[in-house]
Enzyme design. Sequence first.
Site, PDB file in Angstrom:
ATOM      1  N   TYR A 144      -0.237  -3.821  -0.210  1.00 43.39           N
ATOM      2  CA  TYR A 144       0.385  -2.529  -0.545  1.00 43.39           C
ATOM      3  C   TYR A 144       1.583  -2.767  -1.452  1.00 43.39           C
ATOM      4  O   TYR A 144       2.393  -3.666  -1.223  1.00 43.39           O
ATOM      5  CB  TYR A 144       0.851  -1.829   0.734  1.00 43.39           C
ATOM      6  CG  TYR A 144       1.598  -0.534   0.485  1.00 43.39           C
ATOM      7  CD1 TYR A 144       0.933   0.683   0.487  1.00 43.39           C
ATOM      8  CD2 TYR A 144       2.972  -0.539   0.233  1.00 43.39           C
ATOM      9  CE1 TYR A 144       1.614   1.870   0.245  1.00 43.39           C
ATOM     10  CE2 TYR A 144       3.653   0.639  -0.007  1.00 43.39           C
ATOM     11  CZ  TYR A 144       2.969   1.837  -0.001  1.00 43.39           C
ATOM     12  OH  TYR A 144       3.649   3.005  -0.239  1.00 43.39           O
ATOM     13  N   GLU A 232       2.421   4.404  -6.316  1.00 46.10           N
ATOM     14  CA  GLU A 232       1.963   3.799  -5.061  1.00 46.10           C
ATOM     15  C   GLU A 232       0.571   3.206  -5.274  1.00 46.10           C
ATOM     16  O   GLU A 232      -0.358   3.914  -5.663  1.00 46.10           O
ATOM     17  CB  GLU A 232       1.926   4.853  -3.950  1.00 46.10           C
ATOM     18  CG  GLU A 232       1.550   4.286  -2.595  1.00 46.10           C
ATOM     19  CD  GLU A 232       1.543   5.345  -1.515  1.00 46.10           C
ATOM     20  OE1 GLU A 232       1.983   5.055  -0.387  1.00 46.10           O
ATOM     21  OE2 GLU A 232       1.102   6.480  -1.784  1.00 46.10           O
TER      22      GLU A 232
END
Length: 423
Positions: A144, A232
Amino acid sequence: MAALASLSKFCTHLAKPTIQTCFRVPKRNLNLLEYQSKKLLEESGVAIQNFRILEGKKDADVLKDFDVNEYVVKAQILAGGRGKGHFDNGFKGGVHITKNRSEVIPLVEKMVGHKLITKQTPKDGILVKKVMVADSINIVRETYLSIVMDREHNGPVLIASPDGGMDIEAVAEETPNRIKTIPIDITSGISREQAIDVARFLEFKGPLVDRAADEITKLYGLFTKVDAVQIEINPLAETDDGRVISVDAKLNFDDNAQFRQKDIFAMEVHEDTDPKEVEASKYNLNYIAMEGNIGCLVNGAGLAMATMDIIKLNGGSPANFLDVGGNVKEDQVLKAFQILTSDTNVKAILVNVFGGIVNCATIANGIVNATKTMNLQVPLIVRLEGTNVQAAKKILEQSGLKIESAHDLDEAAKKAVQSIRTV
Protein backbone atom coordinates in the site's frame (compact mmCIF):
# COMPACT_ATOMS: atom_id res chain seq x y z
CA MET A 1 -11.82 4.51 -8.06
CA ALA A 2 -14.57 3.91 -5.58
CA ALA A 3 -13.63 0.26 -5.02
CA LEU A 4 -10.55 1.24 -3.09
CA ALA A 5 -10.37 1.41 0.68
CA SER A 6 -10.05 5.11 1.38
CA LEU A 7 -7.76 6.80 3.86
CA SER A 8 -10.81 8.25 5.67
CA LYS A 9 -10.45 7.65 9.42
CA PHE A 10 -6.75 6.98 9.20
CA CYS A 11 -6.06 10.32 7.54
CA THR A 12 -8.51 12.12 9.81
CA HIS A 13 -6.12 11.85 12.73
CA LEU A 14 -3.26 13.09 10.55
CA ALA A 15 -4.96 16.36 9.68
CA LYS A 16 -6.54 19.00 11.87
CA PRO A 17 -10.27 19.47 11.25
CA THR A 18 -11.18 22.34 8.95
CA ILE A 19 -14.28 24.49 9.06
CA GLN A 20 -15.64 22.29 6.28
CA THR A 21 -15.35 19.11 8.32
CA CYS A 22 -16.68 20.77 11.45
CA PHE A 23 -19.75 22.16 9.72
CA ARG A 24 -20.12 19.29 7.24
CA VAL A 25 -20.12 21.80 4.43
CA PRO A 26 -20.71 20.11 1.07
CA LYS A 27 -17.58 20.03 -1.06
CA ARG A 28 -17.44 19.25 -4.74
CA ASN A 29 -14.93 16.53 -5.47
CA LEU A 30 -13.55 15.77 -8.91
CA ASN A 31 -14.59 12.26 -9.89
CA LEU A 32 -12.58 10.25 -12.41
CA LEU A 33 -13.21 6.76 -13.70
CA GLU A 34 -10.59 4.05 -13.23
CA TYR A 35 -9.22 4.25 -16.76
CA GLN A 36 -8.90 8.04 -16.52
CA SER A 37 -6.75 7.74 -13.40
CA LYS A 38 -4.65 5.08 -15.10
CA LYS A 39 -4.07 7.39 -18.07
CA LEU A 40 -2.71 10.07 -15.76
CA LEU A 41 -0.37 7.53 -14.16
CA GLU A 42 0.76 6.29 -17.56
CA GLU A 43 1.48 9.83 -18.79
CA SER A 44 3.84 10.30 -15.82
CA GLY A 45 5.72 7.09 -16.57
CA VAL A 46 4.18 5.12 -13.70
CA ALA A 47 4.06 1.38 -14.43
CA ILE A 48 0.49 0.14 -14.92
CA GLN A 49 -1.29 -2.71 -16.68
CA ASN A 50 -1.73 -2.24 -20.41
CA PHE A 51 -5.37 -1.52 -21.20
CA ARG A 52 -7.83 -0.49 -23.89
CA ILE A 53 -11.19 1.32 -23.66
CA LEU A 54 -14.22 0.03 -25.56
CA GLU A 55 -17.79 1.25 -25.98
CA GLY A 56 -19.07 -1.75 -27.95
CA LYS A 57 -18.42 -3.99 -30.95
CA LYS A 58 -17.73 -0.92 -33.09
CA ASP A 59 -14.41 -0.69 -31.21
CA ALA A 60 -13.35 -4.27 -31.98
CA ASP A 61 -10.36 -2.99 -33.96
CA VAL A 62 -8.92 -1.61 -30.73
CA LEU A 63 -8.13 -5.18 -29.67
CA LYS A 64 -6.28 -6.18 -32.85
CA ASP A 65 -2.88 -5.21 -31.48
CA PHE A 66 -3.75 -6.12 -27.89
CA ASP A 67 -2.53 -9.69 -27.54
CA VAL A 68 -2.11 -10.82 -23.93
CA ASN A 69 -2.38 -14.12 -22.08
CA GLU A 70 -5.45 -13.12 -20.10
CA TYR A 71 -7.92 -10.22 -20.32
CA VAL A 72 -9.66 -8.42 -17.46
CA VAL A 73 -12.93 -6.84 -18.62
CA LYS A 74 -14.15 -4.13 -16.21
CA ALA A 75 -17.23 -1.93 -16.42
CA GLN A 76 -16.35 1.72 -15.78
CA ILE A 77 -18.60 3.42 -13.23
CA LEU A 78 -17.99 5.42 -10.05
CA ALA A 79 -18.81 2.66 -7.60
CA GLY A 80 -17.17 -0.20 -5.79
CA GLY A 81 -18.23 -3.84 -5.71
CA ARG A 82 -18.40 -4.08 -9.48
CA GLY A 83 -17.26 -7.69 -9.59
CA LYS A 84 -20.15 -8.80 -7.39
CA GLY A 85 -22.71 -6.54 -9.05
CA HIS A 86 -25.37 -7.36 -11.61
CA PHE A 87 -26.86 -5.59 -14.62
CA ASP A 88 -30.45 -4.61 -15.31
CA ASN A 89 -30.42 -7.09 -18.22
CA GLY A 90 -29.72 -9.98 -15.85
CA PHE A 91 -26.01 -10.28 -16.67
CA LYS A 92 -23.93 -11.04 -13.58
CA GLY A 93 -20.69 -9.29 -12.65
CA GLY A 94 -19.11 -6.04 -13.76
CA VAL A 95 -15.64 -7.64 -13.85
CA HIS A 96 -14.80 -10.72 -15.94
CA ILE A 97 -11.59 -12.56 -16.83
CA THR A 98 -11.00 -14.52 -20.01
CA LYS A 99 -8.07 -15.96 -21.91
CA ASN A 100 -10.00 -15.92 -25.18
CA ARG A 101 -9.88 -12.55 -27.01
CA SER A 102 -12.99 -13.49 -29.02
CA GLU A 103 -15.01 -13.46 -25.78
CA VAL A 104 -14.10 -9.87 -24.93
CA ILE A 105 -16.51 -8.07 -27.29
CA PRO A 106 -19.55 -10.19 -26.28
CA LEU A 107 -18.75 -9.36 -22.63
CA VAL A 108 -18.48 -5.66 -23.45
CA GLU A 109 -21.80 -5.76 -25.32
CA LYS A 110 -23.54 -7.20 -22.26
CA MET A 111 -22.26 -4.29 -20.14
CA VAL A 112 -22.39 -1.14 -22.27
CA GLY A 113 -25.81 0.50 -22.39
CA HIS A 114 -27.01 -1.32 -19.29
CA LYS A 115 -27.13 -0.26 -15.66
CA LEU A 116 -24.77 -1.95 -13.22
CA ILE A 117 -26.13 -2.39 -9.72
CA THR A 118 -23.75 -2.82 -6.77
CA LYS A 119 -23.83 -2.15 -3.04
CA GLN A 120 -22.48 1.34 -3.72
CA THR A 121 -24.81 2.42 -6.53
CA PRO A 122 -28.38 3.77 -6.37
CA LYS A 123 -30.89 0.92 -6.34
CA ASP A 124 -31.53 1.39 -10.06
CA GLY A 125 -27.79 1.20 -10.79
CA ILE A 126 -25.50 3.36 -12.95
CA LEU A 127 -25.41 3.26 -16.73
CA VAL A 128 -22.22 1.77 -18.14
CA LYS A 129 -20.88 3.74 -21.11
CA LYS A 130 -17.32 2.43 -21.28
CA VAL A 131 -15.51 -0.80 -20.48
CA MET A 132 -11.82 -1.16 -19.71
CA VAL A 133 -10.05 -4.25 -21.05
CA ALA A 134 -6.73 -4.73 -19.28
CA ASP A 135 -3.85 -7.16 -19.29
CA SER A 136 -4.30 -9.56 -16.38
CA ILE A 137 -1.15 -9.77 -14.27
CA ASN A 138 -0.04 -12.38 -11.76
CA ILE A 139 0.48 -10.65 -8.44
CA VAL A 140 2.98 -12.18 -6.06
CA ARG A 141 2.62 -9.61 -3.31
CA GLU A 142 0.51 -6.51 -2.58
CA THR A 143 1.65 -3.34 -0.78
CA TYR A 144 0.00 0.00 0.00
CA LEU A 145 1.23 3.49 -0.86
CA SER A 146 -0.42 6.89 -0.67
CA ILE A 147 0.59 10.54 -0.76
CA VAL A 148 -1.75 13.01 0.90
CA MET A 149 -1.72 16.72 1.67
CA ASP A 150 -1.68 16.98 5.45
CA ARG A 151 -2.58 20.16 7.30
CA GLU A 152 -0.67 19.20 10.45
CA HIS A 153 2.58 18.77 8.53
CA ASN A 154 1.91 21.76 6.27
CA GLY A 155 2.55 19.71 3.17
CA PRO A 156 2.52 16.25 1.61
CA VAL A 157 2.91 13.10 3.64
CA LEU A 158 3.76 9.66 2.26
CA ILE A 159 1.99 6.72 3.91
CA ALA A 160 3.19 3.19 3.22
CA SER A 161 2.42 -0.33 4.37
CA PRO A 162 3.64 -3.76 3.22
CA ASP A 163 0.08 -4.96 3.85
CA GLY A 164 -1.66 -3.86 0.67
CA GLY A 165 -4.87 -4.94 -1.00
CA MET A 166 -6.82 -4.54 2.23
CA ASP A 167 -8.46 -1.88 4.40
CA ILE A 168 -5.69 0.49 5.49
CA GLU A 169 -7.77 1.57 8.48
CA ALA A 170 -7.71 -1.98 9.81
CA VAL A 171 -3.95 -2.14 9.35
CA ALA A 172 -3.51 1.15 11.23
CA GLU A 173 -5.67 -0.04 14.13
CA GLU A 174 -4.47 -3.62 14.44
CA THR A 175 -0.79 -3.41 13.43
CA PRO A 176 0.33 0.24 13.52
CA ASN A 177 3.96 -0.85 13.24
CA ARG A 178 3.12 -1.90 9.67
CA ILE A 179 2.42 1.73 8.74
CA LYS A 180 5.18 4.19 7.83
CA THR A 181 4.46 7.93 7.62
CA ILE A 182 7.04 10.26 6.06
CA PRO A 183 6.54 14.05 5.72
CA ILE A 184 7.93 15.32 2.40
CA ASP A 185 9.60 18.69 1.94
CA ILE A 186 7.33 20.50 -0.53
CA THR A 187 10.27 22.47 -1.97
CA SER A 188 12.80 19.67 -2.48
CA GLY A 189 10.38 16.76 -2.96
CA ILE A 190 11.05 13.13 -2.11
CA SER A 191 14.73 12.22 -2.01
CA ARG A 192 16.23 9.07 -3.45
CA GLU A 193 17.18 8.00 0.04
CA GLN A 194 13.59 8.36 1.22
CA ALA A 195 12.27 6.44 -1.78
CA ILE A 196 14.73 3.59 -1.17
CA ASP A 197 13.83 3.56 2.53
CA VAL A 198 10.13 3.27 1.70
CA ALA A 199 10.75 0.55 -0.88
CA ARG A 200 12.62 -1.52 1.71
CA PHE A 201 9.88 -0.92 4.29
CA LEU A 202 7.43 -2.26 1.72
CA GLU A 203 9.61 -5.42 1.75
CA PHE A 204 10.77 -5.29 -1.84
CA LYS A 205 14.01 -7.25 -2.30
CA GLY A 206 17.03 -7.19 -4.59
CA PRO A 207 16.59 -5.27 -7.85
CA LEU A 208 12.94 -4.62 -6.99
CA VAL A 209 14.06 -2.08 -4.36
CA ASP A 210 15.30 0.30 -7.04
CA ARG A 211 12.27 -0.37 -9.23
CA ALA A 212 9.88 0.33 -6.38
CA ALA A 213 11.81 3.49 -5.48
CA ASP A 214 11.51 4.64 -9.09
CA GLU A 215 7.75 4.14 -8.98
CA ILE A 216 7.46 6.02 -5.70
CA THR A 217 9.40 8.94 -7.16
CA LYS A 218 7.23 9.01 -10.27
CA LEU A 219 4.06 8.94 -8.19
CA TYR A 220 5.23 11.94 -6.20
CA GLY A 221 6.05 13.70 -9.45
CA LEU A 222 2.48 13.08 -10.62
CA PHE A 223 1.16 14.29 -7.26
CA THR A 224 2.75 17.71 -7.70
CA LYS A 225 2.20 17.90 -11.46
CA VAL A 226 -1.59 17.55 -11.28
CA ASP A 227 -2.14 19.48 -8.01
CA ALA A 228 -3.38 16.36 -6.25
CA VAL A 229 -4.38 16.34 -2.60
CA GLN A 230 -4.31 12.54 -2.52
CA ILE A 231 -2.93 9.67 -4.56
CA GLU A 232 -3.72 6.25 -3.17
CA ILE A 233 -2.24 3.09 -4.72
CA ASN A 234 -3.78 -0.08 -3.37
CA PRO A 235 -2.18 -2.31 -4.31
CA LEU A 236 1.29 -1.32 -5.41
CA ALA A 237 2.03 -4.86 -6.56
CA GLU A 238 5.00 -7.10 -7.17
CA THR A 239 4.37 -9.40 -10.14
CA ASP A 240 5.67 -12.86 -10.90
CA ASP A 241 7.79 -11.48 -13.75
CA GLY A 242 9.64 -9.00 -11.52
CA ARG A 243 7.68 -5.80 -12.11
CA VAL A 244 6.34 -3.22 -9.66
CA ILE A 245 2.93 -2.04 -10.87
CA SER A 246 0.26 0.37 -9.64
CA VAL A 247 -2.76 -1.88 -10.03
CA ASP A 248 -5.44 0.35 -8.56
CA ALA A 249 -5.30 4.12 -8.06
CA LYS A 250 -7.48 6.78 -6.50
CA LEU A 251 -6.70 10.44 -7.19
CA ASN A 252 -8.23 13.51 -5.54
CA PHE A 253 -7.46 17.01 -6.76
CA ASP A 254 -7.30 20.53 -5.36
CA ASP A 255 -10.41 22.32 -6.68
CA ASN A 256 -8.57 25.63 -6.30
CA ALA A 257 -6.12 24.50 -8.99
CA GLN A 258 -8.81 24.03 -11.62
CA PHE A 259 -7.51 27.00 -13.61
CA ARG A 260 -4.17 25.17 -13.96
CA GLN A 261 -5.63 21.72 -14.54
CA LYS A 262 -8.34 22.43 -17.10
CA ASP A 263 -7.71 19.23 -19.07
CA ILE A 264 -8.09 17.08 -15.97
CA PHE A 265 -11.21 18.83 -14.72
CA ALA A 266 -12.74 18.55 -18.19
CA MET A 267 -12.70 14.76 -17.68
CA GLU A 268 -14.97 14.95 -14.64
CA VAL A 269 -17.72 12.34 -14.52
CA HIS A 270 -21.11 13.34 -13.11
CA GLU A 271 -22.90 10.00 -13.34
CA ASP A 272 -23.75 9.82 -9.63
CA THR A 273 -24.11 13.57 -8.99
CA ASP A 274 -27.39 15.47 -8.66
CA PRO A 275 -27.76 17.50 -11.93
CA LYS A 276 -28.67 20.52 -9.80
CA GLU A 277 -25.27 20.31 -8.10
CA VAL A 278 -23.55 20.14 -11.48
CA GLU A 279 -25.47 23.15 -12.77
CA ALA A 280 -24.77 25.13 -9.59
CA SER A 281 -21.03 24.49 -9.83
CA LYS A 282 -21.01 26.06 -13.32
CA TYR A 283 -22.09 29.33 -11.71
CA ASN A 284 -19.77 29.05 -8.67
CA LEU A 285 -22.68 28.21 -6.40
CA ASN A 286 -22.34 25.59 -3.67
CA TYR A 287 -25.50 23.48 -3.66
CA ILE A 288 -26.61 20.17 -2.20
CA ALA A 289 -30.14 18.83 -2.05
CA MET A 290 -31.77 17.75 1.20
CA GLU A 291 -35.16 16.23 2.02
CA GLY A 292 -37.14 19.25 3.24
CA ASN A 293 -39.45 21.76 1.57
CA ILE A 294 -37.96 25.18 2.40
CA GLY A 295 -35.40 26.30 -0.16
CA CYS A 296 -32.48 28.26 1.31
CA LEU A 297 -30.37 30.90 -0.43
CA VAL A 298 -27.61 32.11 1.89
CA ASN A 299 -24.14 33.67 1.63
CA GLY A 300 -21.49 31.92 3.70
CA ALA A 301 -21.18 28.33 4.86
CA GLY A 302 -21.58 29.05 8.57
CA LEU A 303 -24.64 31.22 7.99
CA ALA A 304 -26.12 28.54 5.74
CA MET A 305 -25.74 25.93 8.49
CA ALA A 306 -27.27 28.31 11.06
CA THR A 307 -30.18 29.00 8.70
CA MET A 308 -30.90 25.30 8.33
CA ASP A 309 -30.68 24.80 12.08
CA ILE A 310 -33.13 27.61 12.85
CA ILE A 311 -35.57 26.32 10.24
CA LYS A 312 -35.48 22.96 12.03
CA LEU A 313 -35.89 24.61 15.46
CA ASN A 314 -39.04 26.29 14.19
CA GLY A 315 -40.56 23.03 13.03
CA GLY A 316 -39.58 23.24 9.36
CA SER A 317 -37.23 21.27 7.14
CA PRO A 318 -34.61 22.73 4.76
CA ALA A 319 -34.74 21.53 1.16
CA ASN A 320 -31.13 22.32 0.40
CA PHE A 321 -27.81 23.91 1.25
CA LEU A 322 -27.10 26.75 -1.17
CA ASP A 323 -24.22 29.14 -0.53
CA VAL A 324 -23.94 31.92 -3.11
CA GLY A 325 -20.61 33.15 -1.73
CA GLY A 326 -19.31 36.66 -1.17
CA ASN A 327 -18.94 37.86 -4.76
CA VAL A 328 -22.39 36.94 -6.02
CA LYS A 329 -23.78 38.72 -9.10
CA GLU A 330 -27.38 39.21 -10.20
CA ASP A 331 -27.21 36.46 -12.82
CA GLN A 332 -26.07 34.03 -10.13
CA VAL A 333 -29.07 34.95 -7.98
CA LEU A 334 -31.35 34.15 -10.92
CA LYS A 335 -29.62 30.81 -11.47
CA ALA A 336 -29.88 30.06 -7.74
CA PHE A 337 -33.64 30.64 -7.84
CA GLN A 338 -33.97 28.46 -10.93
CA ILE A 339 -32.08 25.64 -9.21
CA LEU A 340 -34.13 25.98 -6.04
CA THR A 341 -37.46 25.87 -7.84
CA SER A 342 -36.39 22.96 -10.04
CA ASP A 343 -36.82 20.89 -6.88
CA THR A 344 -40.53 20.07 -6.80
CA ASN A 345 -40.34 19.59 -3.02
CA VAL A 346 -39.64 23.31 -2.50
CA LYS A 347 -42.81 25.02 -1.23
CA ALA A 348 -41.18 28.24 0.04
CA ILE A 349 -37.87 30.07 -0.34
CA LEU A 350 -35.94 31.75 2.46
CA VAL A 351 -33.19 34.21 1.52
CA ASN A 352 -30.80 35.02 4.36
CA VAL A 353 -27.94 37.36 3.42
CA PHE A 354 -25.53 39.17 5.69
CA GLY A 355 -23.81 41.77 3.55
CA GLY A 356 -20.12 42.10 4.26
CA ILE A 357 -18.30 41.63 0.98
CA VAL A 358 -21.59 41.10 -0.80
CA ASN A 359 -23.75 44.14 -1.49
CA CYS A 360 -27.33 43.69 -0.24
CA ALA A 361 -28.59 45.89 -3.06
CA THR A 362 -27.12 43.44 -5.57
CA ILE A 363 -28.98 40.61 -3.89
CA ALA A 364 -32.20 42.63 -3.78
CA ASN A 365 -32.00 43.46 -7.49
CA GLY A 366 -31.27 39.82 -8.25
CA ILE A 367 -34.27 38.71 -6.18
CA VAL A 368 -36.62 41.14 -7.89
CA ASN A 369 -35.41 40.24 -11.39
CA ALA A 370 -35.52 36.53 -10.68
CA THR A 371 -39.03 36.73 -9.22
CA LYS A 372 -40.29 38.63 -12.28
CA THR A 373 -38.43 36.49 -14.82
CA MET A 374 -39.62 33.22 -13.33
CA ASN A 375 -43.08 34.38 -12.26
CA LEU A 376 -42.26 32.83 -8.89
CA GLN A 377 -45.28 31.07 -7.39
CA VAL A 378 -43.96 29.91 -4.00
CA PRO A 379 -43.80 32.17 -0.91
CA LEU A 380 -40.56 34.16 -0.67
CA ILE A 381 -39.18 35.36 2.65
CA VAL A 382 -36.13 37.64 2.68
CA ARG A 383 -33.86 38.70 5.51
CA LEU A 384 -31.07 41.09 4.55
CA GLU A 385 -28.53 42.78 6.81
CA GLY A 386 -25.25 44.62 6.28
CA THR A 387 -23.81 46.61 3.39
CA ASN A 388 -26.42 48.81 1.65
CA VAL A 389 -29.25 47.07 3.51
CA GLN A 390 -31.54 50.13 3.52
CA ALA A 391 -31.20 50.56 -0.24
CA ALA A 392 -31.86 46.83 -0.63
CA LYS A 393 -35.04 46.96 1.47
CA LYS A 394 -36.25 49.91 -0.57
CA ILE A 395 -35.72 47.93 -3.78
CA LEU A 396 -37.82 45.08 -2.42
CA GLU A 397 -40.56 47.38 -1.13
CA GLN A 398 -40.89 49.28 -4.40
CA SER A 399 -40.92 46.14 -6.53
CA GLY A 400 -44.63 45.58 -6.00
CA LEU A 401 -43.94 41.86 -5.61
CA LYS A 402 -45.16 39.53 -2.90
CA ILE A 403 -41.90 39.39 -0.98
CA GLU A 404 -42.14 38.92 2.78
CA SER A 405 -39.40 40.76 4.68
CA ALA A 406 -38.00 39.72 8.07
CA HIS A 407 -35.93 41.69 10.56
CA ASP A 408 -33.86 38.76 11.80
CA LEU A 409 -33.19 35.11 11.01
CA ASP A 410 -35.55 33.71 13.64
CA GLU A 411 -38.44 35.77 12.28
CA ALA A 412 -37.55 34.74 8.74
CA ALA A 413 -37.55 31.04 9.67
CA LYS A 414 -40.89 31.34 11.45
CA LYS A 415 -42.46 33.10 8.46
CA ALA A 416 -41.08 30.46 6.06
CA VAL A 417 -42.46 27.60 8.13
CA GLN A 418 -45.81 29.36 8.56
CA SER A 419 -46.09 30.09 4.85
CA ILE A 420 -46.00 26.38 4.08
CA ARG A 421 -48.57 25.53 6.74
CA THR A 422 -51.03 28.05 5.30
CA VAL A 423 -50.61 26.98 1.66
